[in-house]
Write an enzyme that holds these catalytic residues in place. Structure first.
Site, short mmCIF file in Angstrom:
data_model
loop_
_atom_site.label_atom_id
_atom_site.label_comp_id
_atom_site.label_asym_id
_atom_site.label_seq_id
_atom_site.Cartn_x
_atom_site.Cartn_y
_atom_site.Cartn_z
N LYS A 46 0.81 -1.21 0.00
CA LYS A 46 0.00 0.00 0.00
C LYS A 46 0.85 1.27 0.00
O LYS A 46 0.35 2.33 -0.36
CB LYS A 46 -0.97 0.01 1.18
CG LYS A 46 -1.90 -1.20 1.26
CD LYS A 46 -2.62 -1.52 -0.01
CE LYS A 46 -3.58 -2.70 0.03
NZ LYS A 46 -3.05 -3.96 0.52
N TYR A 257 -11.88 -15.02 4.15
CA TYR A 257 -10.94 -13.94 4.44
C TYR A 257 -10.47 -13.98 5.90
O TYR A 257 -11.30 -14.02 6.83
CB TYR A 257 -11.60 -12.58 4.16
CG TYR A 257 -10.68 -11.42 4.47
CD1 TYR A 257 -9.78 -10.95 3.51
CD2 TYR A 257 -10.67 -10.82 5.72
CE1 TYR A 257 -8.92 -9.91 3.79
CE2 TYR A 257 -9.81 -9.77 6.01
CZ TYR A 257 -8.94 -9.33 5.05
OH TYR A 257 -8.07 -8.29 5.32
N TYR A 283 -2.67 -12.63 3.82
CA TYR A 283 -2.42 -12.47 2.39
C TYR A 283 -1.24 -13.32 1.89
O TYR A 283 -1.42 -14.26 1.12
CB TYR A 283 -2.16 -10.99 2.06
CG TYR A 283 -3.31 -10.08 2.39
CD1 TYR A 283 -4.33 -9.88 1.47
CD2 TYR A 283 -3.39 -9.41 3.62
CE1 TYR A 283 -5.40 -9.04 1.77
CE2 TYR A 283 -4.45 -8.57 3.91
CZ TYR A 283 -5.45 -8.39 2.98
OH TYR A 283 -6.50 -7.57 3.28
#
Ligand SMILES: *Cc1c(COP(=O)(O)O)cnc(C)c1O
Length: 340
Positions: A46, A257, A283
């Site tokens: 990010k 998730y 992730y």
């Protein structure tokens, strides 16, 4: 697209071979792009997106940024840090309810001075518009960053990242057959698809889906495709991609998730114990688990070279401690003690 002059990280991030993991798996040569080392607030993919998004926020004279994510969102932690660094106020909409104590990314959000709103089951920014409106009424100038920082502006950072890795590979005299990484809000994948074509990177771009698709959602691959074409337009390239360019492995979403299973635990444990490198539970643990499985199935020839793009996320290891250690003895035990 306009040059971007907001710098939040340190580039190029290293590109390193994982020799011991490659040997253990007996498959292709695995390299790793260390975007966990971008340098902003414990790093991650990010940072790249935020350089472009906050540049746009400052250019549009905003004084406040609003974004959203899961309670352990890496995107929100990096946004909070980036806002602190450039002097913007930051509002985070985080899924779940306020926990008794703050840990991992949530602790860091707090340290960076973000205002935190807990939004229950809505972890993908469903309430952003409402809070933006409230802030406007109170006299602020909010800038909305979508869930995951994924829109063409955020994704454009990965067009530049594709150029960065291409020049590293050229310097190393290395050509990469496939690039594999976790894909969740799609900006990383969209940007890499667009960037690979713009910069002559001949690798197959493979996203490992992290979220289960829910009935009624726009198919994730369509979303990525639209973003890749939107990113292309920012660079004044016409629409060029089709669904065939969006390679998505969606069979590794496990319990959904943020649910850590055997796949993630083994990948985290192997990468840590063989390479001294930390993955994250949500992730990169899942994406590396997928790569390991794909290699074990013999889908990738031994002669190939694969690049795993480490997108960060390691602060979430700590709040996931009980899921990583308690049921992990099978993998930890395997690696105890010195190895030849
Ligand atoms: C956000 C994130 C991803 C996914 O990137 P997208 O661009 O949202 O698909 C992968 N890994 C980590 C650690 C992340 O924080």
């Amino acid at each position: 697209m306009e040059p971007n002059n907001l710098s939040l990280g340190f580039y190029p991030t290293p590109c390193v071979p994982l020799m011991r993991l490659s040997k253990e798996l007996g498959g292709p040569q695995i390299w790793m792009k260390r975007d966990d080392q971008t340098g902003l607030a414990l790093g991650g993919n990010k940072t790249r997106k935020l350089e472009h998004l906050l540049h746009d926020a400052l250019a549009s004279n905003a004084d406040t940024v609003i974004t959203a994510g899961a309670q352990q969102s890496n995107h929100c932690r990096q946004t909070a840090a980036a806002c602190a660094a450039v002097g913007l106020k930051c509002h985070l909409l985080l899924g779940g309810v306020e926990p008794a104590s703050f840990n991992g990314n949530l602790l860091l959000d707090h340290l960076f001075g973000a205002t935190i709103h807990f939004t229950g089951a809505e972890r993908k920014g469903e309430r952003i518009a409402r809070i933006a409106e409230d802030l406007e009424k109170a006299g602020s100038r909010p800038y909305v960053i979508p869930y995951g920082g994924s829109n063409p502006i955020g994704a454009s950072a990965f067009v530049h990242a594709a150029r960065e890795v291409k020049s590293q590979l050229d310097e190393l005299g290395l050509s990469i057959d496939r690039i594999i990484f976790p894909s969740s809000s799609g900006g990383t994948q969209a940007g890499l698809i667009a960037g690979a074509r713009m910069h002559g990177l001949q690798s197959e771009i493979i996203g490992v889906a992290i979220d289960k698709e829910e009935a009624g959602d726009e198919p994730f691959a369509h979303h990525i495709l639209a973003m890749a074409n939107g990113t292309n337009r920012l660079f004044n390239k016409s629409d060029a991609f089709t669904l065939r360019d969006v390679v998505l492995r969606d069979e590794y979403t496990g319990g959904g998730y943020g649910v850590v299973g055997r796949l993630e635990r083994e990948a985290i444990s192997l990468t840590a114990s063989l390479e001294g490198i930390l993955l994250d539970p949500v992730y990169t643990g899942r994406a590396m688990g997928a790569l390991i499985d794909i290699i074990r199935r013999g889908e990738i020839a031994k002669s190939e070279v694969v690049l795993f793009w480490h997108t960060g996320g390691t602060p979430a290891l700590f709040p996931y401690a009980s899921e990583l250690v308690d049921s992990d003895s099978e993998f930890l035990g395997q690696r105890k003690g010195p190895r030849a």
